[in-house]
Motif scaffolding. Sequence first.
Motif, PDB file in Angstrom:
ATOM      1  N   UNK A 124      58.377  34.684  25.084  1.00 60.33           N
ATOM      2  CA  UNK A 124      59.774  34.451  24.695  1.00 60.33           C
ATOM      3  C   UNK A 124      60.660  35.631  25.095  1.00 60.33           C
ATOM      4  N   UNK A 125      60.156  36.837  24.930  1.00 57.75           N
ATOM      5  CA  UNK A 125      60.934  38.009  25.327  1.00 57.75           C
ATOM      6  C   UNK A 125      61.165  38.025  26.838  1.00 57.75           C
ATOM      7  N   UNK A 126      60.160  37.653  27.590  1.00 59.12           N
ATOM      8  CA  UNK A 126      60.308  37.620  29.058  1.00 59.12           C
ATOM      9  C   UNK A 126      61.295  36.545  29.495  1.00 59.12           C
ATOM     10  N   UNK A 127      61.385  35.463  28.751  1.00 56.79           N
ATOM     11  CA  UNK A 127      62.313  34.368  29.078  1.00 56.79           C
ATOM     12  C   UNK A 127      63.741  34.646  28.623  1.00 56.79           C
ATOM     13  N   UNK A 128      63.897  35.502  27.635  1.00 56.33           N
ATOM     14  CA  UNK A 128      65.217  35.754  27.054  1.00 56.33           C
ATOM     15  C   UNK A 128      66.157  36.326  28.120  1.00 56.33           C
ATOM     16  N   UNK A 129      67.287  35.681  28.306  1.00 56.14           N
ATOM     17  CA  UNK A 129      68.214  36.074  29.368  1.00 56.14           C
ATOM     18  C   UNK A 129      69.182  37.174  28.950  1.00 56.14           C
ATOM     19  N   UNK A 130      69.210  37.532  27.680  1.00 52.61           N
ATOM     20  CA  UNK A 130      70.179  38.509  27.205  1.00 52.61           C
ATOM     21  C   UNK A 130      69.603  39.902  27.065  1.00 52.61           C
ATOM     22  N   UNK A 131      70.296  40.712  26.313  1.00 51.62           N
ATOM     23  CA  UNK A 131      69.925  42.102  26.054  1.00 51.62           C
ATOM     24  C   UNK A 131      68.823  42.148  24.998  1.00 51.62           C
ATOM     25  N   UNK A 132      67.865  43.045  25.195  1.00 48.13           N
ATOM     26  CA  UNK A 132      66.791  43.240  24.219  1.00 48.13           C
ATOM     27  C   UNK A 132      66.674  44.730  23.918  1.00 48.13           C
ATOM     28  N   UNK A 133      66.675  45.061  22.663  1.00 50.54           N
ATOM     29  CA  UNK A 133      66.396  46.420  22.196  1.00 50.54           C
ATOM     30  C   UNK A 133      65.247  46.282  21.212  1.00 50.54           C
ATOM     31  N   UNK A 134      64.078  46.843  21.577  1.00 53.39           N
ATOM     32  CA  UNK A 134      62.866  46.592  20.811  1.00 53.39           C
ATOM     33  C   UNK A 134      62.170  47.892  20.422  1.00 53.39           C
ATOM     34  N   UNK A 135      61.824  47.996  19.159  1.00 54.85           N
ATOM     35  CA  UNK A 135      61.013  49.099  18.651  1.00 54.85           C
ATOM     36  C   UNK A 135      59.588  48.594  18.553  1.00 54.85           C
TER      37      UNK A 135
END
Length: 158
Positions: A124-135
Motif C-alpha cells: 500500500x505504501x508503494x502504491x500511495x501516490x502522495x507524500x509519505x513521512x514514516x517513522x
Amino acid sequence: MISVNGVTVSFGGYDLFDNISFLINTKDRIGLAGKNGAGKSTLLKLIAGDLQPTSGRIAVHSVSKPGYLAQSGVTHIAGIDALSAGEKKMRELARLFDQETGTLLLDEPETHLDKTNRAWLLRMLRRHAGTVLIVSHDEELLSVADHILHLENYGLRI
C-alpha cells in the motif's frame, strides 16, 4: 508540501530540537530514523498539529488534511474492542488508505502487524501516490523512502 522553519522544541528546559528546518515536497517519501527518545514521534505530532513548537513555524500545504497514525495505536472506533491490537491497527491503516489523503504521517505503523499484514502495508505504501513521512525501525518498511532524515544531537541530518 511540508515546511519546517527554525523549529525548536523544549521540554522543561531541555531542547529536543534546536532551530531545525527542512522542506518535504509533494510526493516525497521520507523516512525518519533515530534512537528512541530522539524526537521522531514528537516531530510527527508537530506536523500533524497535535503539538506546537516552542518556536519556529510548521506549515502543511495540502489539499486534504494529512492522514496521521500515532505510535500509540488507533483511534477509538465503535465496536472493535474485541479485536486484537494488530486487527485494530489494520482497520486504522485501511481507513487512512481509503481516504486517499495526499499526505500520510505514519508512526511505527508496522507495530502489532503479522508478516502478511506487514507485506500488505508495504504494498500500500508503494502504491500511495502522495507524500509519505514514516517513522520506523524496520529497514524493509523504510525502503519505500526516497530520503531518510536522521534525528540526532538536537537536530537532524539527511
